[in-house]
Design a protein around this motif. Structure first.
Motif, PDB file in Angstrom:
ATOM      1  N   ALA A  86      42.847  39.158  28.412  1.00  0.00           N
ATOM      2  CA  ALA A  86      43.606  38.310  29.490  1.00  0.00           C
ATOM      3  C   ALA A  86      44.255  37.146  28.858  1.00  0.00           C
ATOM      4  O   ALA A  86      43.594  36.152  28.093  1.00  0.00           O
ATOM      5  N   GLN A  87      45.458  36.855  29.094  1.00  0.00           N
ATOM      6  CA  GLN A  87      46.474  35.892  28.383  1.00  0.00           C
ATOM      7  C   GLN A  87      47.261  35.116  29.426  1.00  0.00           C
ATOM      8  O   GLN A  87      47.484  35.757  30.634  1.00  0.00           O
ATOM      9  N   PRO A  88      47.608  33.988  29.279  1.00  0.00           N
ATOM     10  CA  PRO A  88      48.576  33.116  30.239  1.00  0.00           C
ATOM     11  C   PRO A  88      49.678  34.038  30.494  1.00  0.00           C
ATOM     12  O   PRO A  88      50.365  34.732  29.566  1.00  0.00           O
ATOM     13  N   GLY A  89      50.072  34.289  31.722  1.00  0.00           N
ATOM     14  CA  GLY A  89      51.334  35.161  31.962  1.00  0.00           C
ATOM     15  C   GLY A  89      50.880  36.523  32.530  1.00  0.00           C
ATOM     16  O   GLY A  89      51.856  37.205  33.164  1.00  0.00           O
ATOM     17  N   ASP A  90      49.624  36.937  32.250  1.00  0.00           N
ATOM     18  CA  ASP A  90      49.200  38.347  32.751  1.00  0.00           C
ATOM     19  C   ASP A  90      48.991  38.201  34.361  1.00  0.00           C
ATOM     20  O   ASP A  90      48.877  37.049  34.847  1.00  0.00           O
ATOM     21  N   VAL A  91      48.648  39.271  34.895  1.00  0.00           N
ATOM     22  CA  VAL A  91      48.058  39.261  36.499  1.00  0.00           C
ATOM     23  C   VAL A  91      46.870  39.753  36.363  1.00  0.00           C
ATOM     24  O   VAL A  91      46.462  40.876  35.875  1.00  0.00           O
ATOM     25  N   LEU A  92      45.825  39.124  37.116  1.00  0.00           N
ATOM     26  CA  LEU A  92      44.448  39.666  37.504  1.00  0.00           C
ATOM     27  C   LEU A  92      44.422  40.431  38.817  1.00  0.00           C
ATOM     28  O   LEU A  92      44.749  39.570  39.856  1.00  0.00           O
ATOM     29  N   GLU A  93      44.288  41.647  38.804  1.00  0.00           N
ATOM     30  CA  GLU A  93      43.975  42.276  40.174  1.00  0.00           C
ATOM     31  C   GLU A  93      42.534  42.404  40.522  1.00  0.00           C
ATOM     32  O   GLU A  93      41.715  42.681  39.675  1.00  0.00           O
ATOM     33  N   VAL A  94      42.098  41.796  41.678  1.00  0.00           N
ATOM     34  CA  VAL A  94      40.709  41.899  42.282  1.00  0.00           C
ATOM     35  C   VAL A  94      40.731  42.627  43.293  1.00  0.00           C
ATOM     36  O   VAL A  94      41.141  42.513  44.450  1.00  0.00           O
ATOM     37  N   LYS A  95      39.968  43.777  43.180  1.00  0.00           N
ATOM     38  CA  LYS A  95      39.641  44.709  43.948  1.00  0.00           C
ATOM     39  C   LYS A  95      38.446  44.458  44.841  1.00  0.00           C
ATOM     40  O   LYS A  95      37.518  44.383  44.125  1.00  0.00           O
ATOM     41  N   LEU A  96      38.407  44.159  45.970  1.00  0.00           N
ATOM     42  CA  LEU A  96      37.347  43.974  46.757  1.00  0.00           C
ATOM     43  C   LEU A  96      36.875  45.285  47.666  1.00  0.00           C
ATOM     44  O   LEU A  96      37.129  45.647  48.520  1.00  0.00           O
ATOM     45  N   GLU A  97      35.912  45.753  46.854  1.00  0.00           N
ATOM     46  CA  GLU A  97      35.345  47.142  47.155  1.00  0.00           C
ATOM     47  C   GLU A  97      34.119  46.886  48.376  1.00  0.00           C
ATOM     48  O   GLU A  97      34.120  47.994  49.317  1.00  0.00           O
ATOM     49  N   ALA A  98      33.320  46.057  48.304  1.00  0.00           N
ATOM     50  CA  ALA A  98      32.364  46.071  49.136  1.00  0.00           C
ATOM     51  C   ALA A  98      31.978  44.332  49.413  1.00  0.00           C
ATOM     52  O   ALA A  98      31.891  43.825  48.475  1.00  0.00           O
ATOM     53  N   ILE A  99      31.817  44.044  50.706  1.00  0.00           N
ATOM     54  CA  ILE A  99      31.363  42.363  50.985  1.00  0.00           C
ATOM     55  C   ILE A  99      30.488  42.551  52.123  1.00  0.00           C
ATOM     56  O   ILE A  99      30.664  43.210  53.011  1.00  0.00           O
ATOM     57  N   GLU A 100      29.314  42.040  51.979  1.00  0.00           N
ATOM     58  CA  GLU A 100      28.278  42.019  52.895  1.00  0.00           C
ATOM     59  C   GLU A 100      27.379  40.791  52.938  1.00  0.00           C
ATOM     60  O   GLU A 100      27.043  40.225  51.864  1.00  0.00           O
ATOM     61  N   PRO A 101      26.860  40.034  53.915  1.00  0.00           N
ATOM     62  CA  PRO A 101      25.905  38.806  53.945  1.00  0.00           C
ATOM     63  C   PRO A 101      24.497  39.336  53.513  1.00  0.00           C
ATOM     64  O   PRO A 101      24.236  40.625  53.477  1.00  0.00           O
ATOM     65  N   SER A 102      24.146  38.716  52.622  1.00  0.00           N
ATOM     66  CA  SER A 102      22.950  38.801  52.072  1.00  0.00           C
ATOM     67  C   SER A 102      21.706  38.181  52.575  1.00  0.00           C
ATOM     68  O   SER A 102      20.520  38.411  52.495  1.00  0.00           O
ATOM     69  N   LEU A 103      21.897  37.350  53.813  1.00  0.00           N
ATOM     70  CA  LEU A 103      20.908  36.848  54.588  1.00  0.00           C
ATOM     71  C   LEU A 103      21.373  36.984  56.168  1.00  0.00           C
ATOM     72  O   LEU A 103      22.637  36.839  56.379  1.00  0.00           O
ATOM     73  N   PRO A 104      20.431  36.907  57.101  1.00  0.00           N
ATOM     74  CA  PRO A 104      20.700  37.086  58.399  1.00  0.00           C
ATOM     75  C   PRO A 104      21.010  35.813  58.959  1.00  0.00           C
ATOM     76  O   PRO A 104      20.681  35.620  60.222  1.00  0.00           O
ATOM     77  N   ILE A 105      21.743  34.662  58.284  1.00  0.00           N
ATOM     78  CA  ILE A 105      21.973  33.474  58.921  1.00  0.00           C
ATOM     79  C   ILE A 105      23.191  32.870  58.128  1.00  0.00           C
ATOM     80  O   ILE A 105      23.283  33.228  56.925  1.00  0.00           O
ATOM     81  N   GLY A 106      23.921  32.171  58.783  1.00  0.00           N
ATOM     82  CA  GLY A 106      25.099  31.158  58.184  1.00  0.00           C
ATOM     83  C   GLY A 106      25.004  29.935  58.751  1.00  0.00           C
ATOM     84  O   GLY A 106      24.130  29.398  59.620  1.00  0.00           O
ATOM     85  N   PHE A 107      25.991  29.095  58.450  1.00  0.00           N
ATOM     86  CA  PHE A 107      25.810  27.710  59.058  1.00  0.00           C
ATOM     87  C   PHE A 107      27.572  27.458  59.242  1.00  0.00           C
ATOM     88  O   PHE A 107      28.366  27.978  58.751  1.00  0.00           O
ATOM     89  N   ASN A 108      27.551  26.310  60.219  1.00  0.00           N
ATOM     90  CA  ASN A 108      28.817  25.744  60.395  1.00  0.00           C
ATOM     91  C   ASN A 108      28.689  24.331  60.414  1.00  0.00           C
ATOM     92  O   ASN A 108      27.788  23.818  61.255  1.00  0.00           O
ATOM     93  N   ALA A 109      29.605  23.785  59.757  1.00  0.00           N
ATOM     94  CA  ALA A 109      29.452  22.029  59.946  1.00  0.00           C
ATOM     95  C   ALA A 109      30.690  21.241  59.942  1.00  0.00           C
ATOM     96  O   ALA A 109      31.711  21.752  59.507  1.00  0.00           O
ATOM     97  N   ILE A 110      30.674  20.254  61.058  1.00  0.00           N
ATOM     98  CA  ILE A 110      31.489  19.491  61.306  1.00  0.00           C
ATOM     99  C   ILE A 110      31.301  18.222  60.302  1.00  0.00           C
ATOM    100  O   ILE A 110      30.222  17.488  60.273  1.00  0.00           O
ATOM    101  N   ARG A 111      32.176  17.770  59.314  1.00  0.00           N
ATOM    102  CA  ARG A 111      32.130  16.584  58.551  1.00  0.00           C
ATOM    103  C   ARG A 111      32.845  15.612  59.065  1.00  0.00           C
ATOM    104  O   ARG A 111      34.217  15.885  59.426  1.00  0.00           O
ATOM    105  N   LYS A 112      32.482  14.362  58.931  1.00  0.00           N
ATOM    106  CA  LYS A 112      33.197  13.181  59.244  1.00  0.00           C
ATOM    107  C   LYS A 112      34.462  13.133  58.511  1.00  0.00           C
ATOM    108  O   LYS A 112      34.510  13.092  57.278  1.00  0.00           O
TER     109      LYS A 112
END
Length: 323
Positions: A86-112
């Motif tokens: 890979a060199q500057p000027g090339d293009v990287l294709e990222v194919k997203l074949e599978a995505i899933e949560p690894s834990l049965p919980i997430g979070f949401n945060a309001i930040r000041k």
């Protein structure tokens, strides 16, 4: 083609930003696939319930070395991944074949001081949200009967640039904290390459998010997935481009929504003139009558995001043939 496994450990993650000076967590060849693991919540792990924490995550939070702490962003990223040739000027294709949560919980945060309405909702608040992984829903608020479909994606997909301490919060032409909810399993994103090896990093898992991500976070979730990385030497981009089963997605990032929209529109016109026989004016007209522009996010200061969605069904043949 090789198939790799990249676990998230204190040697394979980095915190807060992107840097071309980081030691690669993995080296691959174009066309290789990677089973990848990401964690989230580095700065709130001490407030998390037990089902949010694993021994591996605890090890990262307690023993991440200073050289893996790049900048002041909150994101824990897995990588970087060095792509051979890979060199500057090339293009990287990222194919997203599978995505899933690894834990049965997430979070949401309001930040000041953050979010779309920081004066109205200025009190910090951290919520942990259970995930029903069997039924692929999250009920929020709990016992409300409101059931949110889980549509997991990685909020951050980005490459390094010559800047050695690029903060992970704002997105840009290198990708990064795009927070585009359409980049789910089955989609692919194309990123310009800026440094040797590309140095691709991934993280900021979201189980569900609305366009805008208005309170500054989604359902932030540790994730696992499978990606394929492929180099393109004869294709050139100046900003990220994505494809789903139904749409081509163009992007624009700017300090105001007006600026982000204008860039997304200009990038759509440029894409259409490059991949079809349309004149710039015809492409401009097509954008007005057939392309839908959406707010991606408004909270990743200083850059807001807008994306344009061009339905592939109305285009002739496989006009984006980069296989």
């Amino acid at each position: 083609m090789n198939h790799h496994s990249l676990k998230a450990t204190k040697e394979t993650v980095h915190l807060g930003g992107f840097s071309h000076l980081l030691k690669p967590a993995l080296t691959v060849e174009s066309g290789d696939k990677i089973d990848v693991e990401t964690y989230t919540g580095y700065y709130i792990h001490d407030k998390a319930p037990a089902d949010f924490i694993t021994p591996e995550f605890t090890e990262i939070c307690k023993n991440l070395t200073p050289e893996r702490k790049v900048a002041g962003g909150p994101h824990l990223l897995t990588g970087p991944i060095y792509i051979q040739d890979a060199q500057p000027g090339d293009v990287l294709e990222v194919k997203l074949e599978a995505i899933e949560p690894s834990l049965p919980i997430g979070f949401n945060a309001i930040r000041k001081g953050c979010g779309a309405l920081p004066q109205q909702f200025g009190q910090p608040n951290l919520r942990f949200i259970p995930l029903d992984l069997d039924n692929k829903i999250a009920e929020f608020p709990q016992n409300s009967g409101i059931k949110i479909p889980l549509k997991p994606f990685f909020g951050i997909l980005g490459v390094a640039t010559p800047q050695s301490d690029r903060n992970s919060i704002p997105p840009g032409n290198y990708g990064g904290n795009i927070d585009n909810r359409h980049l789910q399993a089955g989609s692919r994103i194309f990123l310009p390459v800026f440094v040797e090896g590309g140095l691709f990093s991934i993280g900021d898992g979201h189980s569900a998010q609305g366009d805008g991500e208005v309170n500054v976070t989604a359902i932030e979730t540790s994730m696992k997935g499978t990606i394929e990385l492929k180099l393109h030497k004869d294709f050139h981009l100046t900003t990220p481009l994505a494809e789903t089963a139904e749409h081509i997605i163009t992007m624009g990032f700017g300090e105001t929504l007006d600026e982000a929209f204008k860039l997304a529109l200009q990038n759509t016109i440029e894409f259409l003139t490059c991949f079809t026989n349309l004149s710039p004016e015809d492409a401009y007209v097509l954008c007005s009558i057939a392309v839908n522009f959406h707010i991606t996010q408004v909270v990743n200061s200083p850059n807001k995001g807008v994306h344009g969605m061009l339905a592939k069904s109305m285009m002739p043949g496989n006009f984006l043939d980069l296989t």
